[in-house]
Design an enzyme around this catalytic site. Structure first.
Site, mmCIF file in Angstrom:
data_model
loop_
_atom_site.group_PDB
_atom_site.id
_atom_site.type_symbol
_atom_site.label_atom_id
_atom_site.label_comp_id
_atom_site.label_asym_id
_atom_site.label_seq_id
_atom_site.Cartn_x
_atom_site.Cartn_y
_atom_site.Cartn_z
ATOM 1 N N CYS A 1 -7.177 9.025 -6.076
ATOM 2 C CA CYS A 1 -6.020 8.138 -5.943
ATOM 3 C C CYS A 1 -6.115 7.120 -7.069
ATOM 4 O O CYS A 1 -7.082 6.345 -7.119
ATOM 5 C CB CYS A 1 -6.098 7.448 -4.578
ATOM 6 S SG CYS A 1 -4.814 6.234 -4.284
ATOM 7 N N CYS B 1 -0.564 9.355 -10.853
ATOM 8 C CA CYS B 1 -0.632 9.280 -9.392
ATOM 9 C C CYS B 1 -0.870 10.704 -8.914
ATOM 10 O O CYS B 1 -0.199 11.636 -9.380
ATOM 11 C CB CYS B 1 0.681 8.734 -8.825
ATOM 12 S SG CYS B 1 0.795 8.889 -7.018
HETATM 13 N N1 DGL Z 1 -1.977 9.217 -4.616
HETATM 14 C C1 DGL Z 1 -1.984 7.876 -4.976
HETATM 15 C C2 DGL Z 1 -2.271 7.550 -6.397
HETATM 16 O O1 DGL Z 1 -2.808 8.386 -7.079
HETATM 17 C C3 DGL Z 1 -1.437 6.820 -4.120
HETATM 18 C C4 DGL Z 1 0.006 6.799 -3.866
HETATM 19 C C5 DGL Z 1 0.331 5.739 -2.854
HETATM 20 O O2 DGL Z 1 -0.284 5.773 -1.778
HETATM 21 O O3 DGL Z 1 1.177 4.918 -3.157
HETATM 22 O O4 DGL Z 1 -1.994 6.486 -6.853
#
Ligand code: DGL
Length: 270
Positions: A73, A184
């Site tokens: 993440c 993301c």
């Molecule tokens: N998958 C996430 C990232 O890479 C988080 C997205 C979120 O929860 O806003 O930032």
């Protein structure tokens, strides 16, 4: 040699894009994926909330005996990885950051775009890497408004997804971007929609999946943590979401492999 699992954490299902890459690249390694799910998205939350949620989730994975943690993440990495490294100095951590470098080194137009959550775009690592290329490359930043929610709902092939993607990507291409960096881990699930919107224009979409696998492999060697060659890997899944969320997570993780095989491996923890 160490057959303990690698823990992979995300706010939701996005980290499964990283899970899939690691499962493919390192087929001997057992993996535990923890997708919060109940509190996703993290992207607009406060620094303190993201830090707290990430600390709690990583503690759960370490309680399960994970030998290494991948923060799959970008948002949680930006907020929490340095703190986690200080708390657990003996555990190797791998974080996610937008692949600015390969985009900056290969752009022909001199303009690249980075798509991420608002919080991830404020991350120190990202700001530092961007600053390194700021003299030679024009870096456009954009939040993928609605992207995370669309992926969480499993609607990345819907008309809504196409509209959301088009409204974010078109202005970036109009401003000259020929590389779109996905900062993301939810966004790679929208790659087919992005590529449809891009059409035959000379614009490349870049994510961090491969780079993360290389880093995981490197650290496994450095810490002598590789699983025995030929060992049967175990894949487990945890979430704070409800049963429906858990089922959808498994379905997304395994994609096209048979349901029976998926059922053998799954472990519920919600
Ligand atoms: N998958 C996430 C990232 O890479 C988080 C997205 C979120 O929860 O806003 O930032």
């Amino acid at each position: 040699m160490n057959n303990a699992p690698i823990g992979i954490f995300d706010s939701g299902m996005g980290g499964l894009s990283v899970w899939q890459e690691i499962a493919e690249a390192l087929p001997d390694e057992s993996l535990i994926f923890f997708g919060d799910g109940a509190r996703c998205p993290y992207g607009d939350r406060s620094h303190d909330e993201i830090l707290q949620f990430t600390i709690e989730s990583v503690a759960r994975l370490l309680d399960e005996g994970c030998k290494m943690i991948v923060i799959a993440c970008n948002t949680a990495t930006a907020v929490a990885i340095e703190y986690l490294r200080q708390c657990y100095p003996d555990t190797p951590f791998v974080g996610l950051e937008p692949a600015v470098k390969p985009a900056a080194l290969t752009t022909k137009s001199g303009t690249i775009a980075v798509l991420a959550t608002a919080r991830a775009l404020e991350g120190e690592l990202f700001l530092h890497t961007s600053a390194q290329f700021a003299d030679s490359v024009n870096i456009l930043k954009a939040v993928g408004e609605g992207f995370v929610e669309i992926v969480e709902r499993g609607e990345e092939y819907s008309a809504e997804a196409e509209t959301a993607v088009r409204s974010v990507i078109e202005p970036l291409i109009e401003k000259g971007a020929d590389k779109i960096v996905l900062g993301c881990t939810h966004y790679p699930f929208l790659r087919p929609t992005m590529e449809r919107v891009i059409g035959d224009r000379d614009v490349e979409v870049i994510d961090s999946g491969r780079a993360v696998c290389r880093r995981v492999a490197q650290l496994l060697d450095e810490y002598d943590l590789r699983a025995e060659q030929g060992s049967e890997p175990l894949y487990e899944f945890m979430t704070l979401g409800d049963d429906d969320y858990f089922d959808r997570m498994i379905y997304r993780a395994y994609g096209c492999i048979g349901e029976e095989e998926a059922e053998d491996d799954e472990q519920t923890d919600n």
